[in-house]
Motif scaffolding. Sequence first.
Motif, PDB file in Angstrom:
ATOM      1  N   TYR A 454       7.460   9.060   5.128  1.00 37.18           N
ATOM      2  CA  TYR A 454       8.910   9.007   5.192  1.00 37.18           C
ATOM      3  C   TYR A 454       9.461  10.377   4.804  1.00 37.18           C
ATOM      4  O   TYR A 454       8.812  11.150   4.074  1.00 37.18           O
ATOM      5  CB  TYR A 454       9.461   7.960   4.241  1.00 37.18           C
ATOM      6  CG  TYR A 454       9.062   6.535   4.560  1.00 37.18           C
ATOM      7  CD1 TYR A 454       8.916   6.104   5.872  1.00 37.18           C
ATOM      8  CD2 TYR A 454       8.841   5.606   3.537  1.00 37.18           C
ATOM      9  CE1 TYR A 454       8.569   4.798   6.166  1.00 37.18           C
ATOM     10  CE2 TYR A 454       8.491   4.287   3.820  1.00 37.18           C
ATOM     11  CZ  TYR A 454       8.348   3.897   5.134  1.00 37.18           C
ATOM     12  OH  TYR A 454       7.997   2.612   5.418  1.00 37.18           O
ATOM     13  N   LYS A 455      10.673  10.661   5.251  1.00 46.48           N
ATOM     14  CA  LYS A 455      11.247  11.971   4.952  1.00 46.48           C
ATOM     15  C   LYS A 455      11.642  12.113   3.486  1.00 46.48           C
ATOM     16  O   LYS A 455      11.734  13.215   2.964  1.00 46.48           O
ATOM     17  CB  LYS A 455      12.456  12.225   5.851  1.00 46.48           C
ATOM     18  CG  LYS A 455      12.935  13.666   5.806  1.00 46.48           C
ATOM     19  CD  LYS A 455      13.968  13.962   6.856  1.00 46.48           C
ATOM     20  CE  LYS A 455      14.316  15.454   6.849  1.00 46.48           C
ATOM     21  NZ  LYS A 455      15.309  15.793   7.886  1.00 46.48           N
ATOM     22  N   ASN A 456      11.867  10.982   2.801  1.00 50.52           N
ATOM     23  CA  ASN A 456      12.340  11.066   1.420  1.00 50.52           C
ATOM     24  C   ASN A 456      11.215  11.266   0.411  1.00 50.52           C
ATOM     25  O   ASN A 456      11.413  11.094  -0.792  1.00 50.52           O
ATOM     26  CB  ASN A 456      13.143   9.819   1.066  1.00 50.52           C
ATOM     27  CG  ASN A 456      12.312   8.543   1.157  1.00 50.52           C
ATOM     28  OD1 ASN A 456      11.145   8.589   1.532  1.00 50.52           O
ATOM     29  ND2 ASN A 456      12.910   7.416   0.817  1.00 50.52           N
ATOM     30  N   ILE A 457      10.007  11.617   0.869  1.00 52.47           N
ATOM     31  CA  ILE A 457       8.930  11.931  -0.065  1.00 52.47           C
ATOM     32  C   ILE A 457       9.342  13.136  -0.905  1.00 52.47           C
ATOM     33  O   ILE A 457      10.012  14.054  -0.421  1.00 52.47           O
ATOM     34  CB  ILE A 457       7.613  12.204   0.696  1.00 52.47           C
ATOM     35  CG1 ILE A 457       6.448  12.313  -0.287  1.00 52.47           C
ATOM     36  CG2 ILE A 457       7.722  13.433   1.582  1.00 52.47           C
ATOM     37  CD1 ILE A 457       5.092  12.388   0.408  1.00 52.47           C
ATOM     38  N   ARG A 458       8.971  13.137  -2.189  1.00 54.70           N
ATOM     39  CA  ARG A 458       9.360  14.228  -3.084  1.00 54.70           C
ATOM     40  C   ARG A 458       8.729  15.541  -2.640  1.00 54.70           C
ATOM     41  O   ARG A 458       7.626  15.566  -2.086  1.00 54.70           O
ATOM     42  CB  ARG A 458       8.934  13.902  -4.512  1.00 54.70           C
ATOM     43  CG  ARG A 458       9.655  12.718  -5.140  1.00 54.70           C
ATOM     44  CD  ARG A 458      11.074  13.082  -5.555  1.00 54.70           C
ATOM     45  NE  ARG A 458      11.060  14.094  -6.592  1.00 54.70           N
ATOM     46  CZ  ARG A 458      10.943  13.830  -7.896  1.00 54.70           C
ATOM     47  NH1 ARG A 458      10.849  12.575  -8.308  1.00 54.70           N
ATOM     48  NH2 ARG A 458      10.951  14.806  -8.782  1.00 54.70           N
ATOM     49  N   ARG A 459       9.400  16.669  -2.907  1.00 51.66           N
ATOM     50  CA  ARG A 459       8.903  17.967  -2.440  1.00 51.66           C
ATOM     51  C   ARG A 459       8.527  18.908  -3.587  1.00 51.66           C
ATOM     52  O   ARG A 459       7.858  19.910  -3.347  1.00 51.66           O
ATOM     53  CB  ARG A 459       9.974  18.676  -1.581  1.00 51.66           C
ATOM     54  CG  ARG A 459      10.606  17.795  -0.500  1.00 51.66           C
ATOM     55  CD  ARG A 459       9.573  17.243   0.448  1.00 51.66           C
ATOM     56  NE  ARG A 459      10.152  16.292   1.373  1.00 51.66           N
ATOM     57  CZ  ARG A 459      10.548  16.581   2.608  1.00 51.66           C
ATOM     58  NH1 ARG A 459      10.426  17.812   3.044  1.00 51.66           N
ATOM     59  NH2 ARG A 459      11.063  15.660   3.377  1.00 51.66           N
ATOM     60  N   ASN A 471       1.521   7.651  -2.986  1.00 50.10           N
ATOM     61  CA  ASN A 471       2.786   6.979  -3.229  1.00 50.10           C
ATOM     62  C   ASN A 471       3.013   5.966  -2.112  1.00 50.10           C
ATOM     63  O   ASN A 471       2.204   5.855  -1.195  1.00 50.10           O
ATOM     64  CB  ASN A 471       3.932   8.003  -3.291  1.00 50.10           C
ATOM     65  CG  ASN A 471       3.836   8.998  -2.140  1.00 50.10           C
ATOM     66  OD1 ASN A 471       4.043   8.631  -0.997  1.00 50.10           O
ATOM     67  ND2 ASN A 471       3.479  10.250  -2.457  1.00 50.10           N
ATOM     68  N   ASP A 472       4.108   5.218  -2.218  1.00 54.77           N
ATOM     69  CA  ASP A 472       4.390   4.210  -1.186  1.00 54.77           C
ATOM     70  C   ASP A 472       5.216   4.765  -0.038  1.00 54.77           C
ATOM     71  O   ASP A 472       5.695   4.019   0.816  1.00 54.77           O
ATOM     72  CB  ASP A 472       5.100   3.005  -1.799  1.00 54.77           C
ATOM     73  CG  ASP A 472       6.394   3.388  -2.488  1.00 54.77           C
ATOM     74  OD1 ASP A 472       6.765   4.579  -2.474  1.00 54.77           O
ATOM     75  OD2 ASP A 472       7.057   2.489  -3.050  1.00 54.77           O
ATOM     76  N   ASN A 473       5.384   6.100   0.012  1.00 51.36           N
ATOM     77  CA  ASN A 473       6.138   6.736   1.090  1.00 51.36           C
ATOM     78  C   ASN A 473       5.251   7.395   2.135  1.00 51.36           C
ATOM     79  O   ASN A 473       5.761   7.972   3.100  1.00 51.36           O
ATOM     80  CB  ASN A 473       7.082   7.807   0.517  1.00 51.36           C
ATOM     81  CG  ASN A 473       8.227   7.191  -0.270  1.00 51.36           C
ATOM     82  OD1 ASN A 473       8.684   6.110   0.060  1.00 51.36           O
ATOM     83  ND2 ASN A 473       8.672   7.876  -1.317  1.00 51.36           N
ATOM     84  N   SER A 474       3.918   7.346   1.950  1.00 51.41           N
ATOM     85  CA  SER A 474       3.043   8.065   2.873  1.00 51.41           C
ATOM     86  C   SER A 474       1.694   7.370   2.987  1.00 51.41           C
ATOM     87  O   SER A 474       1.267   6.632   2.087  1.00 51.41           O
ATOM     88  CB  SER A 474       2.851   9.517   2.405  1.00 51.41           C
ATOM     89  OG  SER A 474       2.293   9.543   1.096  1.00 51.41           O
ATOM     90  N   TRP A 475       1.036   7.626   4.115  1.00 55.74           N
ATOM     91  CA  TRP A 475      -0.305   7.107   4.413  1.00 55.74           C
ATOM     92  C   TRP A 475      -1.123   8.278   4.943  1.00 55.74           C
ATOM     93  O   TRP A 475      -0.644   9.026   5.807  1.00 55.74           O
ATOM     94  CB  TRP A 475      -0.234   6.018   5.472  1.00 55.74           C
ATOM     95  CG  TRP A 475       0.541   4.792   5.097  1.00 55.74           C
ATOM     96  CD1 TRP A 475       0.041   3.588   4.739  1.00 55.74           C
ATOM     97  CD2 TRP A 475       1.966   4.637   5.062  1.00 55.74           C
ATOM     98  NE1 TRP A 475       1.040   2.687   4.467  1.00 55.74           N
ATOM     99  CE2 TRP A 475       2.242   3.306   4.655  1.00 55.74           C
ATOM    100  CE3 TRP A 475       3.045   5.496   5.313  1.00 55.74           C
ATOM    101  CZ2 TRP A 475       3.533   2.831   4.509  1.00 55.74           C
ATOM    102  CZ3 TRP A 475       4.335   5.017   5.164  1.00 55.74           C
ATOM    103  CH2 TRP A 475       4.575   3.693   4.763  1.00 55.74           C
TER     104      TRP A 475
END
Length: 555
Positions: A454-459, A471-475
Amino acid sequence: MAQKSVQLDQEKFSCCICLDLLKDPVTIPCGHSYCMNCIKDFWYAEDQRRIQKCPQCRKEFITRPGLEKNIMLAELVEDLKKTGPQAAAADHCYAGPEDVACDVCTGRKMKAVKSCLICLASYCENHLQPHYDAPPLQKHKLVDPSKKLLENICSHHDEVMKIFCRTDQQCICYLCSMDEHKGHETVPAAAERTEKQKELQERRQQIQQRIQDQEKDVKLLQQEVEAINGSADKAVKNSNKILTDLIRLLQKRTSELKKQIRSQQKTEVSRVKELQKKLEQEITELKRKDAELEKLSITEDHTQFLQNYPSLSALSESTHSSSINIRPLRYFEDVTAAVSELREKLEDILRDTWTNISVTVTEADVLLPEPEPNTRAEFLKYAREITLDPSTANRFLVLSEGNRKVTKIENQQPYPDHPDRFTTLFQVLSKESLAGRCYWEVERNGGVEIAVSYKNIRREERKKECEFGLNDNSWTLDLVSKCFRFWHKSIKTPVSGPVSSRIGVYLDHRAGILCFYSVSETMTLLHRVQTTFTQPLYAGIGLFNGSSAEFVKPK
């Protein structure tokens, strides 16, 4: 009997060429009558022989007889037509090209109403009567008229086929059962029909049940169509209202900004003009004093000079010049810059949010999803070209090949600050968002993480919220020490399969399917994920030291 009489009369007054009631009847010298056009056409076709003849008796005429309308015959035909519904009904009883004709009728044949499986013949209502009256014929099996009666005759023995050979699954006659079908399992055709009839009834019940089920489904789908149309109309109406309100708000803000700028413009111009006016007045006063001083300075009488000099007022200091600062006129350019910044932010919001809206629209699917692709040709139908977003790339990553390739280097690159940039992890995201069905391939060199996120993954910062798969924003699928591993929510899953330099990724966003394939001469499934994606996804790459990865065009 009246109907039979009409039928008989109608046959007598029919043209033997067109088989219909006579039209403009004419009688030729031999005494036979025809429709005038019918006999003309017939003789016209016979002109090559130069001898005219009667179509019925074949009598020849050396010269073509003159044709005159037979008035009496014409009147009789007209009277016959006036018999009304009975004549029409009788004409309707004659067999047409598509009808089964009576095998007994001569001349113009009547329609058959029944066929006899014993006689192997078809009968009209009149000729069928003996089957009802004669006791021997009453035992015959009557069926609806059929043109296939001869198919019941054995082609080898010319006997009626009344036996069924279960061994060869075909109908045979009694001679066949003693000849080529000797020793086979045979039963009377009627008995086999009874068995097959049971099977047929069962199949009919199954079909009828399926019809009922599918009719229910059709009704449900029709209701779904109505619901979709209603929901779509409502969505269009509401969306149009919301976006129209947004446009009006922007127009209102534009008008307010314009008024504010013009008001500030007026205030600033007024202030400057007021100062300008004071300076011009001061200049006028200074010029007057300068003229007095000039006049005094040219006075030759020293006494007059000295006596008038004290009366001159001292020169006062300017109260305005010190407040004027010479600077570039950028006052309203700052406003333009602020509006441009707002536009960029709105464009970013619209791009991301609009993709999410588009995904939401495409997910309005009530039908069963299509099956997953199995062949390479099916995968290639969903091939997507992926490019990387420079604003997300870590400063130790270099993009090349039109932003399709990324390489880990030792020297930090002078990339400008950007809120989307990965600052501590060697990661980069695609520029394109991924929705619907997509397939892409990555050619890797060294240790690589191939991810969707997802685009809202921390940077920023080295935390689990930033790294792909933790995390639950990426695979992510990574290759470390010559083995594959799959990561999601910090859970590691070992993956077995052939290690190759090219990895294929298949995504069905709507169905929540994510698959990784090892691609060489064949495609081997490495890992499959079934989940629910709640946001648009982006392709991601994570690199280790000395590694690189490139999004290549599948072939």
